[in-house]
Write a protein that holds these residues in place. Structure first.
Motif: not given
Length: 143
Positions: A62-67, A123-130
């Motif tokens: 759900s977040s860039y940090a989690d990715l 990434l589709d579900k979470n544009p903020d991560i993109a």
């Protein structure tokens, strides 16, 4: 049984490893890796069941940090290197990201496809991560 346990695990408690792919279906070189003295067999701990869990985990990021955390854990525990880079032609959708696993012996062809597909769905579900990925590559023009 000709399969040996993962080198760094106890000989009395062998770790389950991924079953061999059907002959001709994959180019993972699993058997060669098992026969290589001192070979890094961590990737073989990603059984089909564990791969399903990993795919589910990636899809629920759900977040860039989690990715980044999941990327680090994959590398540390399995030796799998995930690369996510923006396309040189630009990024208009998540299809504009190059998502790949670095080639390595023991990494199944299906896994090389399923993990990037799961990242793309995330990434589709979470544009903020993109957007964070683009920002990390300085493509949002911070200057």
């Amino acid at each position: 049984m000709h399969v040996r346990s993962v080198a760094h695990m106890s000989q009395t408690n062998p770790v389950p490893i991924r079953e061999a792919c059907p002959p001709g279906a994959c180019t993972c070189e699993r058997d060669g890796l098992l026969n290589e003295a001192g070979g890094d067999t961590r990737v073989l701990m990603l059984t089909r069941q564990e791969e399903k869990k990993l795919i589910e985990r990636i899809e629920n990021i759900s977040s860039y940090a989690d990715l980044k955390h999941v990327e680090e854990r994959m590398q540390a525990q399995l030796g799998i290197v995930l690369r996510i880079t923006p396309s040189g032609r630009g990024v208009r959708t998540v299809r504009g990201f190059n998502i790949q696993l670095a080639e390595r012996p023991g990494l199944c062809r299906k896994t090389r496809q399923s993990i990037p597909a799961a990242v793309r769905r995330c990434l589709d579900k979470n544009p903020d991560i993109a957007y964070a990925l683009l920002d990390a590559h300085d493509l949002l023009g911070a200057g």
